[in-house]
Design a protein around this motif. Structure first.
Motif, PDB file in Angstrom:
ATOM      1  N   UNK A   1       0.825  -1.205   0.000  1.00 13.40           N
ATOM      2  CA  UNK A   1       0.000   0.000   0.000  1.00 13.40           C
ATOM      3  C   UNK A   1       0.859   1.256   0.000  1.00 13.40           C
ATOM      4  N   UNK A   2       1.883   1.276   0.829  1.00 12.15           N
ATOM      5  CA  UNK A   2       2.749   2.460   0.901  1.00 12.15           C
ATOM      6  C   UNK A   2       3.563   2.640  -0.366  1.00 12.15           C
ATOM      7  N   UNK A   3       4.043   1.547  -0.958  1.00 12.10           N
ATOM      8  CA  UNK A   3       4.790   1.665  -2.209  1.00 12.10           C
ATOM      9  C   UNK A   3       3.896   2.153  -3.343  1.00 12.10           C
ATOM     10  N   UNK A   4       2.653   1.704  -3.354  1.00 11.30           N
ATOM     11  CA  UNK A   4       1.707   2.160  -4.366  1.00 11.30           C
ATOM     12  C   UNK A   4       1.556   3.676  -4.308  1.00 11.30           C
ATOM     13  N   UNK A   5       1.440   4.199  -3.115  1.00 10.77           N
ATOM     14  CA  UNK A   5       1.323   5.649  -2.942  1.00 10.77           C
ATOM     15  C   UNK A   5       2.630   6.343  -3.324  1.00 10.77           C
ATOM     16  N   UNK A   6       3.746   5.813  -2.869  1.00 12.82           N
ATOM     17  CA  UNK A   6       5.045   6.433  -3.136  1.00 12.82           C
ATOM     18  C   UNK A   6       5.359   6.459  -4.637  1.00 12.82           C
ATOM     19  N   UNK A   7       4.975   5.422  -5.341  1.00 15.35           N
ATOM     20  CA  UNK A   7       5.312   5.332  -6.765  1.00 15.35           C
ATOM     21  C   UNK A   7       4.383   6.139  -7.658  1.00 15.35           C
ATOM     22  N   UNK A   8       3.253   6.600  -7.143  1.00 14.02           N
ATOM     23  CA  UNK A   8       2.365   7.439  -7.961  1.00 14.02           C
ATOM     24  C   UNK A   8       3.022   8.767  -8.299  1.00 14.02           C
ATOM     25  N   UNK A   9       4.017   9.153  -7.531  1.00 10.40           N
ATOM     26  CA  UNK A   9       4.692  10.426  -7.754  1.00 10.40           C
ATOM     27  C   UNK A   9       5.910  10.296  -8.671  1.00 10.40           C
ATOM     28  N   UNK A  10       6.111   9.139  -9.270  1.00  2.89           N
ATOM     29  CA  UNK A  10       7.265   8.925 -10.144  1.00  2.89           C
ATOM     30  C   UNK A  10       6.815   8.890 -11.602  1.00  2.89           C
ATOM     31  N   UNK A  11       7.723   9.135 -12.527  1.00  2.00           N
ATOM     32  CA  UNK A  11       7.349   9.084 -13.942  1.00  2.00           C
ATOM     33  C   UNK A  11       7.058   7.665 -14.431  1.00  2.00           C
ATOM     34  N   UNK A  12       7.342   6.656 -13.603  1.00  2.00           N
ATOM     35  CA  UNK A  12       7.122   5.272 -14.013  1.00  2.00           C
ATOM     36  C   UNK A  12       5.776   4.739 -13.547  1.00  2.00           C
ATOM     37  N   UNK A  13       4.980   5.540 -12.904  1.00  2.00           N
ATOM     38  CA  UNK A  13       3.658   5.119 -12.430  1.00  2.00           C
ATOM     39  C   UNK A  13       2.758   4.826 -13.632  1.00  2.00           C
ATOM     40  N   UNK A  14       2.076   3.703 -13.580  1.00  2.67           N
ATOM     41  CA  UNK A  14       1.121   3.353 -14.623  1.00  2.67           C
ATOM     42  C   UNK A  14       1.715   2.646 -15.825  1.00  2.67           C
ATOM     43  N   UNK A  15       3.017   2.412 -15.826  1.00  3.26           N
ATOM     44  CA  UNK A  15       3.628   1.707 -16.942  1.00  3.26           C
ATOM     45  C   UNK A  15       3.292   0.221 -16.817  1.00  3.26           C
ATOM     46  N   UNK A  16       2.747  -0.355 -17.862  1.00 10.12           N
ATOM     47  CA  UNK A  16       2.402  -1.773 -17.862  1.00 10.12           C
ATOM     48  C   UNK A  16       3.640  -2.566 -18.261  1.00 10.12           C
ATOM     49  N   UNK A  17       4.220  -3.264 -17.290  1.00  5.52           N
ATOM     50  CA  UNK A  17       5.452  -4.015 -17.586  1.00  5.52           C
ATOM     51  C   UNK A  17       5.291  -5.491 -17.253  1.00  5.52           C
ATOM     52  N   UNK A  18       4.040  -6.002 -17.347  1.00  5.18           N
ATOM     53  CA  UNK A  18       3.786  -7.418 -17.091  1.00  5.18           C
ATOM     54  C   UNK A  18       4.244  -8.219 -18.310  1.00  5.18           C
ATOM     55  N   UNK A  19       5.316  -9.033 -18.172  1.00  6.46           N
ATOM     56  CA  UNK A  19       5.848  -9.757 -19.322  1.00  6.46           C
ATOM     57  C   UNK A  19       4.962 -10.914 -19.775  1.00  6.46           C
ATOM     58  N   UNK A  20       3.990 -11.316 -18.940  1.00  5.52           N
ATOM     59  CA  UNK A  20       3.145 -12.472 -19.273  1.00  5.52           C
ATOM     60  C   UNK A  20       1.897 -12.030 -20.017  1.00  5.52           C
ATOM     61  N   UNK A  21       1.307 -10.940 -19.578  1.00  2.67           N
ATOM     62  CA  UNK A  21       0.059 -10.471 -20.166  1.00  2.67           C
ATOM     63  C   UNK A  21       0.354  -9.734 -21.474  1.00  2.67           C
ATOM     64  N   UNK A  22      -0.352 -10.106 -22.550  1.00  3.61           N
ATOM     65  CA  UNK A  22      -0.130  -9.389 -23.817  1.00  3.61           C
ATOM     66  C   UNK A  22      -0.603  -7.940 -23.715  1.00  3.61           C
ATOM     67  N   UNK A  23       0.092  -7.057 -24.397  1.00  2.00           N
ATOM     68  CA  UNK A  23      -0.257  -5.627 -24.362  1.00  2.00           C
ATOM     69  C   UNK A  23      -1.474  -5.328 -25.180  1.00  2.00           C
TER      70      UNK A  23
END
Length: 59
Positions: free
Chosen positions: A37-59
């Protein structure tokens, strides 16, 4: 490695990202809180928030 090499080869803001993640984990452990939960909040303030990097799920 020279400063010029770092500027030429480093991925932008990844050092700041690593510091943010480490600081957040350290604070969460000290407060006995939920790290995800805390990392989710902390990472919303970074330019990498919301990047889909799941290697298994097709884009």
């Amino acid at each position: 490695m020279s400063g010029a090499d770092v500027k030429r080869t480093a991925v932008p803001r990844t050092l700041s990202l690593a510091l943010t993640v480490g600081r957040t984990i350290r604070e969460v452990r000290a407060a006995n809180e939920d790290p995800v939960a805390r990392l989710t909040v902390a990472l919303t303030e970074t330019p990498y928030h919301g990047i889909d990097c799941d290697p298994v799920r097709p884009a």
